[in-house]
Motif scaffolding. Structure first.
Motif, PDB file in Angstrom:
ATOM      1  N   LYS A  21       0.954  -1.228  -0.014  1.00 10.58           N
ATOM      2  CA  LYS A  21       0.023   0.092   0.316  1.00 10.58           C
ATOM      3  C   LYS A  21       0.905   1.280   0.270  1.00 10.58           C
ATOM      4  O   LYS A  21       0.128   1.988  -0.656  1.00 10.58           O
ATOM      5  CB  LYS A  21      -0.619   0.015   1.304  1.00 10.58           C
ATOM      6  N   ARG A  22       1.544   1.028   0.504  1.00 10.71           N
ATOM      7  CA  ARG A  22       2.417   2.264   0.804  1.00 10.71           C
ATOM      8  C   ARG A  22       3.548   2.736  -0.679  1.00 10.71           C
ATOM      9  O   ARG A  22       3.432   3.820  -0.947  1.00 10.71           O
ATOM     10  CB  ARG A  22       3.698   2.390   2.342  1.00 10.71           C
ATOM     11  N   VAL A  23       3.515   1.799  -0.931  1.00 11.68           N
ATOM     12  CA  VAL A  23       4.228   1.381  -2.924  1.00 11.68           C
ATOM     13  C   VAL A  23       3.540   1.702  -3.311  1.00 11.68           C
ATOM     14  O   VAL A  23       3.804   3.005  -4.993  1.00 11.68           O
ATOM     15  CB  VAL A  23       5.170   0.407  -3.165  1.00 11.68           C
ATOM     16  N   GLU A  24       2.316   1.800  -3.176  1.00 10.67           N
ATOM     17  CA  GLU A  24       1.410   2.044  -4.025  1.00 10.67           C
ATOM     18  C   GLU A  24       1.024   3.571  -3.993  1.00 10.67           C
ATOM     19  O   GLU A  24       0.853   4.456  -5.358  1.00 10.67           O
ATOM     20  CB  GLU A  24      -0.218   1.140  -3.901  1.00 10.67           C
ATOM     21  N   GLU A  25       0.645   3.760  -2.468  1.00 10.21           N
ATOM     22  CA  GLU A  25       0.618   5.769  -2.536  1.00 10.21           C
ATOM     23  C   GLU A  25       1.862   6.252  -3.212  1.00 10.21           C
ATOM     24  O   GLU A  25       1.799   7.249  -3.344  1.00 10.21           O
ATOM     25  CB  GLU A  25       0.233   5.658  -1.420  1.00 10.21           C
ATOM     26  N   SER A  26       2.524   6.188  -2.822  1.00  9.29           N
ATOM     27  CA  SER A  26       4.192   6.736  -3.628  1.00  9.29           C
ATOM     28  C   SER A  26       4.195   6.722  -5.307  1.00  9.29           C
ATOM     29  O   SER A  26       4.314   7.981  -5.428  1.00  9.29           O
ATOM     30  CB  SER A  26       5.262   6.184  -2.828  1.00  9.29           C
ATOM     31  N   ILE A  27       3.905   5.221  -5.288  1.00  7.75           N
ATOM     32  CA  ILE A  27       3.262   5.782  -6.990  1.00  7.75           C
ATOM     33  C   ILE A  27       2.657   7.372  -7.735  1.00  7.75           C
ATOM     34  O   ILE A  27       2.645   7.635  -8.428  1.00  7.75           O
ATOM     35  CB  ILE A  27       3.617   4.296  -7.611  1.00  7.75           C
ATOM     36  N   VAL A  28       0.937   7.323  -6.977  1.00  6.53           N
ATOM     37  CA  VAL A  28      -0.241   8.127  -7.634  1.00  6.53           C
ATOM     38  C   VAL A  28       0.985   9.505  -6.836  1.00  6.53           C
ATOM     39  O   VAL A  28       0.692  10.317  -7.689  1.00  6.53           O
ATOM     40  CB  VAL A  28      -0.861   7.479  -6.471  1.00  6.53           C
ATOM     41  N   PHE A  29       1.865   9.391  -5.551  1.00 10.05           N
ATOM     42  CA  PHE A  29       2.127  10.820  -5.074  1.00 10.05           C
ATOM     43  C   PHE A  29       3.472  11.319  -6.570  1.00 10.05           C
ATOM     44  O   PHE A  29       3.107  12.450  -6.868  1.00 10.05           O
ATOM     45  CB  PHE A  29       3.049  10.538  -3.590  1.00 10.05           C
ATOM     46  N   ASN A  30       4.349  10.078  -6.851  1.00 11.11           N
ATOM     47  CA  ASN A  30       4.968  10.368  -7.171  1.00 11.11           C
ATOM     48  C   ASN A  30       4.535  10.976  -9.133  1.00 11.11           C
ATOM     49  O   ASN A  30       4.545  11.880  -9.618  1.00 11.11           O
ATOM     50  CB  ASN A  30       6.123   9.852  -7.269  1.00 11.11           C
ATOM     51  N   PHE A  31       3.220  10.293  -9.635  1.00  9.98           N
ATOM     52  CA  PHE A  31       2.780  10.830 -10.599  1.00  9.98           C
ATOM     53  C   PHE A  31       2.035  11.849 -10.375  1.00  9.98           C
ATOM     54  O   PHE A  31       1.795  12.604 -11.450  1.00  9.98           O
ATOM     55  CB  PHE A  31       1.335   9.591 -10.777  1.00  9.98           C
ATOM     56  N   LEU A  32       1.485  12.351  -9.551  1.00 12.92           N
ATOM     57  CA  LEU A  32       0.693  13.971  -9.224  1.00 12.92           C
ATOM     58  C   LEU A  32       2.132  14.589  -9.763  1.00 12.92           C
ATOM     59  O   LEU A  32       1.402  15.833 -10.764  1.00 12.92           O
ATOM     60  CB  LEU A  32       0.221  13.855  -8.052  1.00 12.92           C
ATOM     61  N   VAL A  33       2.524  14.815  -9.198  1.00 11.87           N
ATOM     62  CA  VAL A  33       3.775  14.912  -8.768  1.00 11.87           C
ATOM     63  C   VAL A  33       4.616  15.321 -10.444  1.00 11.87           C
ATOM     64  O   VAL A  33       4.990  16.755 -11.501  1.00 11.87           O
ATOM     65  CB  VAL A  33       5.342  14.733  -8.299  1.00 11.87           C
ATOM     66  N   ILE A  34       4.823  14.096 -11.364  1.00 11.91           N
ATOM     67  CA  ILE A  34       5.368  14.663 -12.605  1.00 11.91           C
ATOM     68  C   ILE A  34       3.700  14.902 -12.805  1.00 11.91           C
ATOM     69  O   ILE A  34       5.000  15.717 -13.977  1.00 11.91           O
ATOM     70  CB  ILE A  34       5.503  13.310 -12.568  1.00 11.91           C
TER      71      ILE A  34
END
Length: 149
Positions: A21-34
């Protein structure tokens, strides 16, 4: 030598689920920034004369997982006032059909954006390279922190 289990093995699956879940949340957060950075990049680096501002303001992004939209970002312009209108107008769901995993889609929403690109003017083409580089860099960092090499 005899091996003996130690620790609470009943919680292993729960611990793994939390980490995933932490990895998935990190992916979404980083995609938001990108996504936000790609929109800025496309607007700043568009090599065309935008007389009305509509083309630059129509640039936005969508983040999806398995074809399901998780997040999206665009300027409220061109009379579009909600997510449903945005997704329908730019046919985002059609673009995501059949996708697996995470997707980050950058969109120039005006119908003439492709014509501008075809005339050799940069609307999103330069942003594609920027996007690929950013995703590669961020994903490498996320996976490294998660213990993958």
């Amino acid at each position: 030598m005899k091996f003996q289990r130690t620790g609470d093995w009943k919680n292993v699956s729960l611990i793994l689920e939390r980490q995933l879940k932490r990895v998935e949340e990190s992916i979404v957060f980083n995609f938001l920034v990108i996504g936000e950075n790609c929109v800025i990049h496309a607007r700043d680096n568009g090599k065309y004369k935008d007389q009305t501002g509509n083309l630059r303001n129509s640039i936005g992004y969508v983040i999806a997982y398995e074809g399901e939209i998780l997040e999206w970002g665009f300027k409220y312009s061109s009379g579009i006032s909600n997510k449903g209108e945005f997704l329908a107008k730019y046919k985002i769901n059609e673009m995501l059909t059949g996708d697996t995993g995470y997707s980050l889609v950058i969109v120039a929403g005006m119908s003439y954006a492709r014509k501008v690109e075809n005339r050799g003017k940069n609307v999103l083409s330069a942003t594609e390279g920027y996007l690929k580089k950013e995703v590669r860099t961020k994903m490498k960092r996320i996976l490294s922190k998660a213990g993958f090499k």
